[in-house]
Structures are given as C-alpha cells and as structure tokens.
Design an enzyme around this catalytic site. Structure first.
Site, PDB file in Angstrom:
ATOM      1  N   ASN A  10      33.758  82.489  -4.968  1.00  0.00           N
ATOM      2  CA  ASN A  10      33.909  82.683  -3.596  1.00  0.00           C
ATOM      3  C   ASN A  10      35.425  83.120  -3.478  1.00  0.00           C
ATOM      4  O   ASN A  10      36.415  82.518  -3.790  1.00  0.00           O
ATOM      5  CB  ASN A  10      33.654  81.287  -2.857  1.00  0.00           C
ATOM      6  CG  ASN A  10      34.139  81.439  -1.334  1.00  0.00           C
ATOM      7  OD1 ASN A  10      34.395  82.626  -0.795  1.00  0.00           O
ATOM      8  ND2 ASN A  10      34.347  80.428  -0.722  1.00  0.00           N
ATOM      9  N   LYS A  12      36.982  84.340  -0.768  1.00  0.00           N
ATOM     10  CA  LYS A  12      37.447  83.947   0.528  1.00  0.00           C
ATOM     11  C   LYS A  12      38.372  85.217   1.234  1.00  0.00           C
ATOM     12  O   LYS A  12      37.790  86.497   0.697  1.00  0.00           O
ATOM     13  CB  LYS A  12      38.531  82.738   0.261  1.00  0.00           C
ATOM     14  CG  LYS A  12      37.728  81.611  -0.419  1.00  0.00           C
ATOM     15  CD  LYS A  12      38.489  80.252  -0.367  1.00  0.00           C
ATOM     16  CE  LYS A  12      37.531  79.229  -0.935  1.00  0.00           C
ATOM     17  NZ  LYS A  12      38.069  77.836  -0.862  1.00  0.00           N
ATOM     18  N   HIS A  96      30.357  76.739   4.735  1.00  0.00           N
ATOM     19  CA  HIS A  96      31.349  76.495   3.751  1.00  0.00           C
ATOM     20  C   HIS A  96      32.243  75.633   4.666  1.00  0.00           C
ATOM     21  O   HIS A  96      32.444  75.847   5.884  1.00  0.00           O
ATOM     22  CB  HIS A  96      32.021  77.666   3.373  1.00  0.00           C
ATOM     23  CG  HIS A  96      33.116  77.514   2.299  1.00  0.00           C
ATOM     24  ND1 HIS A  96      34.545  77.021   2.652  1.00  0.00           N
ATOM     25  CD2 HIS A  96      33.177  77.680   0.890  1.00  0.00           C
ATOM     26  CE1 HIS A  96      35.187  77.027   1.640  1.00  0.00           C
ATOM     27  NE2 HIS A  96      34.339  77.098   0.351  1.00  0.00           N
ATOM     28  N   GLU A  98      35.190  75.529   5.177  1.00  0.00           N
ATOM     29  CA  GLU A  98      36.260  76.357   6.000  1.00  0.00           C
ATOM     30  C   GLU A  98      35.764  77.072   7.211  1.00  0.00           C
ATOM     31  O   GLU A  98      36.347  76.910   8.118  1.00  0.00           O
ATOM     32  CB  GLU A  98      37.033  77.449   5.086  1.00  0.00           C
ATOM     33  CG  GLU A  98      37.985  76.849   4.022  1.00  0.00           C
ATOM     34  CD  GLU A  98      38.070  77.454   2.671  1.00  0.00           C
ATOM     35  OE1 GLU A  98      37.684  78.545   2.596  1.00  0.00           O
ATOM     36  OE2 GLU A  98      38.243  76.884   1.760  1.00  0.00           O
ATOM     37  N   GLU A 168      30.182  70.448  -2.077  1.00  0.00           N
ATOM     38  CA  GLU A 168      31.919  70.721  -2.147  1.00  0.00           C
ATOM     39  C   GLU A 168      32.602  69.765  -1.328  1.00  0.00           C
ATOM     40  O   GLU A 168      32.853  69.838  -0.155  1.00  0.00           O
ATOM     41  CB  GLU A 168      32.127  72.085  -1.534  1.00  0.00           C
ATOM     42  CG  GLU A 168      31.306  73.165  -2.369  1.00  0.00           C
ATOM     43  CD  GLU A 168      32.145  74.503  -1.968  1.00  0.00           C
ATOM     44  OE1 GLU A 168      32.862  74.940  -3.094  1.00  0.00           O
ATOM     45  OE2 GLU A 168      32.365  75.143  -1.028  1.00  0.00           O
ATOM     46  N   GLY A 174      40.554  73.495  -3.109  1.00  0.00           N
ATOM     47  CA  GLY A 174      41.778  74.215  -3.080  1.00  0.00           C
ATOM     48  C   GLY A 174      42.827  73.186  -3.127  1.00  0.00           C
ATOM     49  O   GLY A 174      44.070  73.391  -2.937  1.00  0.00           O
ATOM     50  N   SER A 214      37.867  72.838  -6.575  1.00  0.00           N
ATOM     51  CA  SER A 214      38.809  72.728  -7.651  1.00  0.00           C
ATOM     52  C   SER A 214      38.299  72.845  -9.322  1.00  0.00           C
ATOM     53  O   SER A 214      38.548  72.202 -10.261  1.00  0.00           O
ATOM     54  CB  SER A 214      39.697  71.716  -7.639  1.00  0.00           C
ATOM     55  OG  SER A 214      40.723  71.778  -6.588  1.00  0.00           O
TER      56      SER A 214
HETATM   57  P1  PGA Z   1      38.668  76.025  -4.863  1.00  0.00           P
HETATM   58  O1  PGA Z   1      37.277  76.569  -3.910  1.00  0.00           O
HETATM   59  O2  PGA Z   1      37.795  76.306  -6.236  1.00  0.00           O
HETATM   60  O3  PGA Z   1      39.578  76.977  -4.736  1.00  0.00           O
HETATM   61  O4  PGA Z   1      38.803  74.596  -4.705  1.00  0.00           O
HETATM   62  C1  PGA Z   1      36.101  76.372  -3.719  1.00  0.00           C
HETATM   63  C2  PGA Z   1      35.442  76.676  -2.543  1.00  0.00           C
HETATM   64  O5  PGA Z   1      35.934  76.706  -1.631  1.00  0.00           O
HETATM   65  O6  PGA Z   1      34.210  77.034  -2.804  1.00  0.00           O
END
Ligand code: PGA
Length: 251
Positions: A10, A12, A96, A98, A168, A174, A214
């Site tokens: 992803n 983003k 997601h 976010e 997740e 992140g 992560s």
């Molecule tokens: P990350 O993000 O690997 O940077 O933690 C995962 C995601 O948001 O799908």
C-alpha cells in the site's frame, strides 16, 4: 487447506508517477521470480494508469486504495469500479484504518464500497483492526467482530471467495510496533472462526487473511509461519524496492 499467499504493498500518498513506475517495474521482477504467491501494489490514483501499463504481462496485480460504491455520478473526489476496470486494476483496499480514523469512514460506508467493488469485478481487501485504546480495554475481539459482520453484510458465500480480509491493528500501523506473531495469529484465528459462523467453514478456510502493521523484512518470515496468516499488507516497507523484494520472498 492451501491458501495462496498474497503480499500487498500500500503506497498510500507517496511517489510521483515516474517514481511509481520505477518501483512497479522492480516489484514486477521480484514477483515474476516467485510463482507460488500473489503480489499486489496499490499506487495513488494519479499513478494507477501508468503503473498498470508498466506491469502489463507481469505477474503483479494492481490495486486501488479505495473505491466508490456507485458506478458514476455526482461524487466529487471518488473513483468507481468501471474507471478502475478500464485501466486494468484488479483489487481495491477498503476500510483502511486511515480512511476510518482520519476521514471518518464507518462500517456502513465501507460495506457499500465493498459491494461496489464486488459488483464491479474488483476484488476487495477489507481492512479491520482495533485501536490501542480498544486493545487495552480488552475490546479487540468485539471490535473485529463488528467490523467483519458490518463490513461483509449482504455478501453471499459465493462472492466471499473473492474477498480478502486484512487484520491491521491501528497501533501497529506506521509505528514500527508490530503485533507479536502470537497476537496476530490469535486475531486471525478469531476472524476465521467468525467467518465460519457467518458463512460456511469451507468458505472461511479458503479466505485469505493478511496481516498489516509494521511488516518488515525481519519479521515477515515469523508472521508467515503462523497457520492463519496468509499474507501481508505492507505500507512503509513497500516503498523501497529492496525491502519489499525481501518481503515478497518470505520463507
Ligand atoms: P505500515 O502500514 O506497514 O507502514 O505499518 C501498513 C498499512 O497501513 O497497510
């Protein structure tokens, strides 16, 4: 049951079109070398067309980071399934964290998006996950249950074969703080059992459940060794060709 692993990146709100194409080309090389797994990349909307063209013929799927529930109309800022089909986009990330937490998308909206994807022949990745406060209040499983039940409301067993679920935990996204393999496995097993209650056991056994939050080259092998973890949804580590290549080549 053998479930085909899926490693999804992803991207983003990162990368210009030129940068996205260069990264996509290197992901295509990694993916062409691993025939027993699926690889997906989700660039920003502005790079989708160029990335689809760049990986044509390669063994890499392209995904969108969201999708509208309607096919067309007065929906400023939205992108629909027919628009994605037109480019050769195969999948869409839906719900997601976010989108849920920064942009206020709720389970009802996420469910509509999921149906929009399924009706438009785009394979949805339904994201679910608890916040840190919810985990600390011992609400993880009830939050996941609500997100799964509402997110998948109205989906038939037959259609469920096209859905991927991504667990997740919000506190792991992140932050560099991955769920332990035991925490991840516990949540995945719970979700699979729940899918068995909502649909049928054989459907639940066939659904791919990805872990996200992560994921890095140094934890992917342990995560993938868990019986109910069928792949990864990768953010930060998907933005560098080298680290994503190592994740794609998990052992
Ligand atoms: P990350 O993000 O690997 O940077 O933690 C995962 C995601 O948001 O799908």
């Amino acid at each position: 049951m053998q479930r085909r692993p899926l490693i999804a990146g992803n991207w983003k709100m990162h990368l210009t079109q030129k940068e996205a194409v260069a990264l996509a080309q290197s992901v295509a090389e990694s993916s062409n070398a691993c025939l027993d797994r699926d690889v997906m990349i989700a660039p920003s909307f502005t790079s989708l067309a160029a990335v689809c063209a760049a990986v044509q013929g390669a063994r890499v799927l392209v995904g969108a980071q969201n999708i509208a529930w309607e096919k067309e109309g007065a929906f400023t800022g939205e992108i629909s399934a027919p628009m994605l089909n037109d480019l050769g986009v195969a999948m869409a990330i839906i719900g997601h964290s976010e989108r849920r937490h920064i942009f206020g998308e709720d389970n009802a909206m996420i469910n509509r998006r999921l149906h929009g994807a399924l009706q438009g022949r785009i394979l949805p990745i339904l994201c679910i996950g608890e916040t840190l406060a919810e985990r600390e209040a011992a609400k993880t499983l009830s939050v996941l249950e609500a997100q799964v039940r509402h997110g998948l409301a109205g989906v038939s067993g037959e259609r469920m074969h096209q859905v991927v679920v991504a667990y997740e935990p919000v506190w792991a996204i992140g932050t560099g703080r991955t769920a332990t393999k035991e925490q991840a496995q516990e949540a995945h097993a719970f979700v699979r059992q729940l899918l068995g209650e909502i649909f049928e056991k054989n459907i639940a056994m066939a659904v791919r459940i990805l872990y996200g939050g992560s994921v890095k080259p140094d934890n992917i092998d342990d995560l993938m060794a868990q019986p109910d973890i069928d792949g990864a949804l990768v953010g930060g580590a998907a933005l560098k060709a080298e680290s994503f290549d190592r994740i794609v080549r998990f052992q």
